[in-house]
Design an enzyme around this catalytic site. Structure first.
Site, PDB file in Angstrom:
ATOM      1  N   LYS A  16       0.823  -1.210   0.000  1.00 21.02           N
ATOM      2  CA  LYS A  16       0.000   0.000   0.000  1.00 21.02           C
ATOM      3  C   LYS A  16       0.857   1.259   0.000  1.00 21.02           C
ATOM      4  CE  LYS A  16      -2.108  -0.827   3.848  1.00 21.02           C
ATOM      5  NZ  LYS A  16      -1.429  -2.052   4.244  1.00 21.02           N
ATOM      6  N   ARG A  93      -9.551   0.917   8.530  1.00 25.15           N
ATOM      7  CA  ARG A  93      -9.207  -0.493   8.693  1.00 25.15           C
ATOM      8  C   ARG A  93     -10.396  -1.298   9.236  1.00 25.15           C
ATOM      9  NH1 ARG A  93      -3.935  -3.233   9.437  1.00 25.15           N
ATOM     10  NH2 ARG A  93      -3.073  -1.240   8.924  1.00 25.15           N
ATOM     11  N   ARG A 132      11.488  -6.563   5.655  1.00 22.24           N
ATOM     12  CA  ARG A 132      11.418  -5.102   5.697  1.00 22.24           C
ATOM     13  C   ARG A 132      12.338  -4.554   6.784  1.00 22.24           C
ATOM     14  NH1 ARG A 132       5.619  -2.290   5.614  1.00 22.24           N
ATOM     15  NH2 ARG A 132       5.354  -3.251   7.653  1.00 22.24           N
ATOM     16  N   ARG A 167      10.845  -3.208  12.667  1.00 22.01           N
ATOM     17  CA  ARG A 167       9.798  -2.655  13.523  1.00 22.01           C
ATOM     18  C   ARG A 167       9.130  -3.782  14.305  1.00 22.01           C
ATOM     19  NH1 ARG A 167       6.886   0.616   8.847  1.00 22.01           N
ATOM     20  NH2 ARG A 167       5.420  -1.048   9.229  1.00 22.01           N
ATOM     21  N   ARG A 178      -1.538  -9.906  13.411  1.00 19.87           N
ATOM     22  CA  ARG A 178      -2.104  -8.941  12.469  1.00 19.87           C
ATOM     23  C   ARG A 178      -2.837  -9.618  11.318  1.00 19.87           C
ATOM     24  NH1 ARG A 178       2.503  -4.947  10.780  1.00 19.87           N
ATOM     25  NH2 ARG A 178       0.811  -3.577  10.182  1.00 19.87           N
TER      26      ARG A 178
END
Length: 188
Positions: A16, A93, A132, A167, A178
């Site tokens: 996104k 969301r 990431r 992170r 998640r």
């Protein structure tokens, strides 16, 4: 140019942010990424940051009312400098967030022009998130992928030379939380 209000939806790690930034660059409109706003609040230890830190560290959703207030404030700030629109990245969301956004926009006689859904398989999302790396500096916030978009010097931000981090929400245990089906936004 007419005003463009766009929403980019999809699971964490779907791409996104990358797609939203390309749209923002092409349309010359701001990129309002909910995750970046919340991480910035945590990094700056603001009142909102202190409130949302425990939720984010555990991979849980931040309460809807807090997120809505943060996003509406960001929209208002963006309109002061760039009145020709914005891309909302990662918001809404939940249905409560979507309803709240719709009410705010209706009061202003505005509407969302387009909603873009990026649907990415869980396995791809997991792989992307585990690869990431992010710059911890909230003013920089550069994002890298160790395979597809590595930093020029491994582990060091190209922009500000800070040491890149994984992170909390990119750790395997948090990714699993998640990705739980009941946490997904359903498009009607």
């Amino acid at each position: 140019m007419s005003e463009k209000r766009l929403v980019m939806l999809g699971p964490p790690g779907a791409g996104k942010g990358t797609q939203a930034q390309w749209l923002c660059d092409a349309l010359d409109i701001p990129h309002l990424a909910t995750g970046d706003m919340l991480r910035g609040a945590v990094a700056n230890n603001t009142e909102v940051g202190q409130q949302v830190r425990p939720f984010m560290e555990q991979g849980r959703l931040v309460p809807d009312d807090v997120v809505v207030n943060v996003v509406v404030e960001a929209i208002d700030e963006a309109k002061k400098t760039t009145p020709n629109g914005y891309v909302l990245d990662g918001f809404p969301r939940t249905m409560r967030q979507a309803d709240a956004l719709q009410k705010v926009l209706a009061k202003r006689k505005e509407k969302i022009d387009k909603v873009i859904l990026i649907n990415t398989p869980d396995e791809v999302v997991q792989e992307r998130l585990m690869q990431r790396r992010s710059c911890p500096d909230p003013l920089c916030g550069a994002v890298y992928n160790v395979k597809s978009k590595p930093a020029r010097t491994a582990g060091i931000c190209d922009n500000c030379a800070k040491t890149l981090i994984v992170r909390d929400d990119d750790r395997p245990e948090t990714i699993r939380v998640r990705q739980q089906p009941n946490r997904r936004f359903t498009v009607r």
